[in-house]
Design a protein around this motif. Structure first.
Motif, mmCIF file in Angstrom:
data_model
loop_
_atom_site.group_PDB
_atom_site.id
_atom_site.type_symbol
_atom_site.label_atom_id
_atom_site.label_comp_id
_atom_site.label_asym_id
_atom_site.label_seq_id
_atom_site.Cartn_x
_atom_site.Cartn_y
_atom_site.Cartn_z
ATOM 1 N N PHE A 92 5.162 82.195 -55.005
ATOM 2 C CA PHE A 92 5.077 82.604 -53.392
ATOM 3 C C PHE A 92 6.359 82.453 -52.975
ATOM 4 C CE2 PHE A 92 0.723 81.631 -54.358
ATOM 5 C CZ PHE A 92 0.069 82.490 -53.790
ATOM 6 N N ASN A 93 7.424 82.571 -53.740
ATOM 7 C CA ASN A 93 8.962 82.299 -53.241
ATOM 8 C C ASN A 93 9.343 83.574 -52.814
ATOM 9 O OD1 ASN A 93 11.426 80.925 -52.345
ATOM 10 N ND2 ASN A 93 12.061 81.228 -54.759
ATOM 11 N N VAL A 94 8.890 84.342 -51.841
ATOM 12 C CA VAL A 94 9.233 85.524 -51.478
ATOM 13 C C VAL A 94 10.356 85.042 -50.067
ATOM 14 C CG1 VAL A 94 8.899 87.752 -50.543
ATOM 15 C CG2 VAL A 94 7.044 86.610 -52.165
ATOM 16 N N VAL A 411 2.525 85.283 -46.877
ATOM 17 C CA VAL A 411 3.550 85.622 -47.729
ATOM 18 C C VAL A 411 2.563 86.049 -48.955
ATOM 19 C CG1 VAL A 411 5.338 84.541 -49.133
ATOM 20 C CG2 VAL A 411 4.944 83.856 -46.914
ATOM 21 N N PRO A 412 2.998 87.100 -49.807
ATOM 22 C CA PRO A 412 2.033 87.685 -50.874
ATOM 23 C C PRO A 412 2.578 86.835 -51.998
ATOM 24 C CG PRO A 412 3.806 89.288 -50.294
ATOM 25 C CD PRO A 412 4.032 88.283 -49.388
ATOM 26 N N CYS A 413 1.496 86.880 -52.939
ATOM 27 C CA CYS A 413 1.940 86.185 -54.208
ATOM 28 C C CYS A 413 2.642 87.120 -55.089
ATOM 29 C CB CYS A 413 0.747 85.881 -55.042
ATOM 30 S SG CYS A 413 0.873 85.102 -56.764
ATOM 31 N N LEU A 414 3.730 87.074 -55.893
ATOM 32 C CA LEU A 414 4.526 87.725 -56.855
ATOM 33 C C LEU A 414 3.779 88.630 -57.950
ATOM 34 C CD1 LEU A 414 7.870 85.786 -56.785
ATOM 35 C CD2 LEU A 414 7.341 87.734 -55.654
ATOM 36 N N LEU A 415 2.675 88.044 -58.083
ATOM 37 C CA LEU A 415 1.784 88.458 -59.173
ATOM 38 C C LEU A 415 0.983 89.660 -58.600
ATOM 39 C CD1 LEU A 415 0.268 85.380 -60.482
ATOM 40 C CD2 LEU A 415 1.868 86.839 -61.670
#
Length: 471
Positions: A92-94, A411-415
């Motif tokens: 979640f590191n966006v 905040v979206p998940c990177l998956l």
């Protein structure tokens, strides 16, 4: 709680917090006591083998919090210890937008496109000055419809998100990028993108027992329970314990949260879900919509509108069931849900919500006026129409009417396709302790039944970090 702030425009959600509030904790034996029970690793290369020769699925259920010392075959004691897992925060590191307005050339053309929609719709092309020569861009009807739709909801998205983002910045949930420097980190070891679960579901179609037998729900209770793949594919699997379980399938480990259930199958093998004879008060659907990008990439399968209509929602839905369908920004899909799919299922459309994706500093992940990618997705909410009037309800049970144009900001998940949780934002619109179902799911939730051919995908242990264990 996943809801960080709730205001009149909608909700600011913390997806990571929602996952980590789940009790991903279980007990396991110290080595070497249980080393003989390790599952055999079987890979996709072996799919051509007889299905029944695959390794078994092992599951361990937690009975209590206390340390247990069972005896092994040699009479020696081996201790049980508690292992806890949390979801990887890096996913979640966006911190920055995927595409910024400064490098997005299309953003310069936004005003021209809006003018096209609002005043010059008869003209289906405009000229754009390129570096070398004048180029003519022609918009098809679908693109024109998308621009017109964006113009209608633009202020709603912008103003509503701004209020929620400002609240998040005040509370410290969101933070200016300057206050937190990006840290260089090693690549995260993740399972292959081509998940083996869908391949297993395809193989499972050839098992005669799937269609010839009506099996009861498989409840994974007690210690060291082992089931075969045939058991797994032919029935709904439930974890009724208060703790998680770890199962091993095809050499891959998956975490099952407490009080969750699932069916791993594709759309042609949904009968075990119907065999439960359970109806649901809320059904969330995330269909694999057909589009050009999916066709070109061939990364995952998609369903035609006709196939989506065949999902047995009328049989799965309880009276007054709330149906929520995720839609892409293609107007063709939105119209299909409202005008064709919901009427076919006897579902009345009540509201349209939007999921707005932001960075941890409160920026949209894509420019709001980007002609290609938008920082939002849609949800269509409706209720099953009643054929006969319902009896008078208990006055203590209050279900609020569904409001229109609500925003879910997170905040979206990177998956890819890891959607935000809807449990807490929907709770006021369904009866207490209602039965919940998610279709085309890729992860599990406590209190929910999940179905899909990749239903365990994001439960893979590689997406989690094991914390220091204790006896």
């Amino acid at each position: 709680m996943s809801v960080v702030h709730q205001l009149s425009p909608g909700w600011l959600l913390d997806h990571l917090s929602f996952i980590n509030k789940i009790n991903y904790q279980f007990h396991q034996h110290d080595e070497p006591c249980c080393s003989k029970n390790e599952p055999i690793s079987v890979h996709l290369d072996s799919l051509q083998m007889d299905f029944m020769s695959f390794s078994s699925v092992s599951a361990t259920c937690i009975a209590s919090d206390s340390t247990i010392k069972p005896e092994n075959e040699d009479g020696r004691n081996c201790e049980m210890f508690t292992q806890k897992y949390v979801f990887r925060s890096e996913l979640f590191n966006v911190t920055k937008p995927y595409i910024t307005a400064g490098v997005h050339k299309g953003a310069q053309q936004t005003n021209e496109k809006e003018d096209l929609v609002n005043g010059v719709k008869k003209e289906n092309s405009i000229s754009i000055i390129g570096k070398k020569r004048k180029r003519c861009v022609v918009f098809n009807q679908g693109e024109l419809d998308a621009m017109e739709y964006h113009t209608k909801i633009r202020e709603l998205i912008l103003d509503g998100s701004l209020h929620l983002i400002q609240e998040g910045l005040k509370s410290g949930f969101l933070y200016p990028l300057i206050k937190k420097q990006d840290k260089c980190s090693k690549p995260i070891p993740l399972p292959p993108d081509t998940c083996s679960l869908s391949g297993l579901c395809e193989m499972a179609k050839h098992l005669p027992s799937l269609n010839e037998m009506e099996l009861q729900t498989l409840q994974l209770m007690g210690d060291d329970v082992s089931v075969t793949e045939q058991d797994l594919f032919s029935r709904v699997v439930e974890n009724n314990c208060s703790f998680s379980k770890m199962i091993t399938l095809m050499g891959q480990q998956y975490l099952l949260p407490p009080k969750s259930s699932f069916l791993l199958s594709d759309i042609s093998c949904m009968q075990p879900l119907l065999n439960c004879r359970k109806t649901f008060d809320v059904i969330v659907i995330d269909p694999p919509w057909q589009n050009k990008s999916v066709k070109r990439s061939n990364r995952y399968s998609y369903l035609s509108p006709l196939q989506i209509k065949q999902i047995p929602i009328p049989k799965l839905a309880a009276p007054n069931c709330l149906v929520v369908t995720w839609v892409t920004n293609r107007q063709k899909h939105l119209r299909f849900v409202k005008e064709e799919l919901y009427p076919f299922w006897s579902v009345e459309t009540l509201a349209e919500w939007h999921w707005v994706k932001i960075t941890s500093s409160g920026e949209f992940v894509f420019p709001l006026d980007s002609p290609h990618k938008k920082p939002y997705e849609g949800l269509i909410l409706g209720r099953v129409r009643e054929k006969t009037p319902l009896p008078l309800r208990n006055t203590d049970v209050k279900v609020l009417p569904i409001p229109d144009h609500k925003l879910i900001v997170s905040v979206p998940c990177l998956l890819h396709s890891h959607k935000p949780p809807l449990a807490e934002v929907l709770k006021d619109y369904i009866k207490p302790d209602g039965e919940c179902l998610e279709l085309f799911a890729r992860n599990l939730q406590p209190g929910w039944t999940s179905w899909g051919n990749e239903v365990l995908k994001f439960q893979h242990v590689n997406y989690f970090i094991a914390l220091e264990s204790g006896h």
